[in-house]
Design an enzyme around this catalytic site. Sequence first.
Site, PDB file in Angstrom:
ATOM      1  N   ILE A   1      -4.340   4.006   0.340  1.00  0.00           N
ATOM      2  CA  ILE A   1      -4.784   4.295   1.537  1.00  0.00           C
ATOM      3  C   ILE A   1      -5.763   5.604   1.519  1.00  0.00           C
ATOM      4  CG2 ILE A   1      -3.609   2.742   2.949  1.00  0.00           C
ATOM      5  CD1 ILE A   1      -1.553   4.808   3.837  1.00  0.00           C
TER       6      ILE A   1
ATOM      7  N   CYS B   1       0.828  -1.042  -0.002  1.00  0.00           N
ATOM      8  CA  CYS B   1      -0.099   0.105  -0.062  1.00  0.00           C
ATOM      9  C   CYS B   1       0.808   1.227   0.003  1.00  0.00           C
ATOM     10  CB  CYS B   1      -1.218   0.137   1.089  1.00  0.00           C
ATOM     11  SG  CYS B   1      -0.243  -0.035   2.785  1.00  0.00           S
ATOM     12  N   CYS B   2       0.197   2.327  -0.698  1.00  0.00           N
ATOM     13  CA  CYS B   2       0.967   3.637  -0.672  1.00  0.00           C
ATOM     14  C   CYS B   2      -0.389   4.648  -0.617  1.00  0.00           C
ATOM     15  CB  CYS B   2       1.843   3.707  -1.768  1.00  0.00           C
ATOM     16  SG  CYS B   2       1.004   3.744  -3.127  1.00  0.00           S
ATOM     17  N   ASP B   3      -0.123   5.807  -0.882  1.00  0.00           N
ATOM     18  CA  ASP B   3      -1.420   6.860  -0.668  1.00  0.00           C
ATOM     19  C   ASP B   3      -2.060   6.716  -2.093  1.00  0.00           C
ATOM     20  OD1 ASP B   3      -0.834   8.017   1.542  1.00  0.00           O
ATOM     21  OD2 ASP B   3       0.142   9.631   0.657  1.00  0.00           O
TER      22      ASP B   3
END
Length: 348
Positions: A343, A315-317
């Site tokens: 996220i 996950c990342c932004d």
Amino acid sequence: MTAERLSTQLLKSFSPLDGLKRDNLAALAGKVQIRELSPQQILFKEGDSEKRTVYVVSGTLELLDQDAVTETVEGGTESARNPVSPNYPRRVTARARDRVQYISIDSDLLDVMLTWDQTGSYEVSELHGSDDVGGDDWMTMLLQTKAFHKIPPANIQAIFMRMQQINYKAGDVVLKQGAEGDYFYVLTRGKCLVTRETPLNKDGIKLAELNVGDTFGEEALISDAKRNATVTMQTDGSVMRLGKDDFKRLLNEPMLDWVDTAAAEKIIAEGGMWLDVRLPSEFENHHQPGAINIPLYFIRLKINTLDPDKQYVLCCDTGRRSSAGAYILSERGFQAYVLKGGISNGSR
């Protein structure tokens, strides 16, 4: 609302901008301005979905939920190092309490620059003939184009590594109207003229002038049609070109497993693990419960610390950097998933 240019030193005071390499930071500084809000002026409203990454430089910004102030962000404080309300659509309304100076960056541009910065720019010297094409300038310009944002980030490095440099003299024809499409081109040095021959004008009608960083030739590759224009060098120059097969393959989404929040949480509940590939400063600001943090640029170095029998949800932004990380893990036999939308679109 006024605007003024800003320094790379100011940009480095914000996260994750402090993780960008010098050249990309300088390129970003040339595109961003300090803007100003008057007291009580609204910066964005709850529900807004425009993807802009906002930082408070000075003054106090109030964050409101149902007209009630739930949080304030004051320029120069620790909380101001991070983007204001980074989720989309916005979950709060942002209003200036006093005179506020802020910067606003296209979120897709920033994410592409972060992804490229952390996946491949250290290998630029391996490009054949790169000494003659003006360093990273054309790459930086290409990465900043909206069209390039659509290229799957896991393929960015492979695209650059497969490109071939060709040098031309003024007057040389790079591609000819009516010919079969065989390459995608990026102009890396010099200028080109684009013309189209018509029944009434055999010499060709001038359509455009191309400068460093401009791309051409993709239309014929996408549509399997013949070239619809002629491109001629106006000056001595160079192009980087990518063959038709590579163009089609690398512009298709790599074989990654994308999962939504519900599917990701099910994987975690069954023994999987969140792997957050953002920078440590972003991770410290907020992250998924139980997540481990390996920044994208460290994945190749830290891959031996991961359990090959465990499933990882990266996950990342936004999903862009995590898809690049998942591609690296997948190539090495790991079962890796990518959180769709990142996220920023999930719960904090």
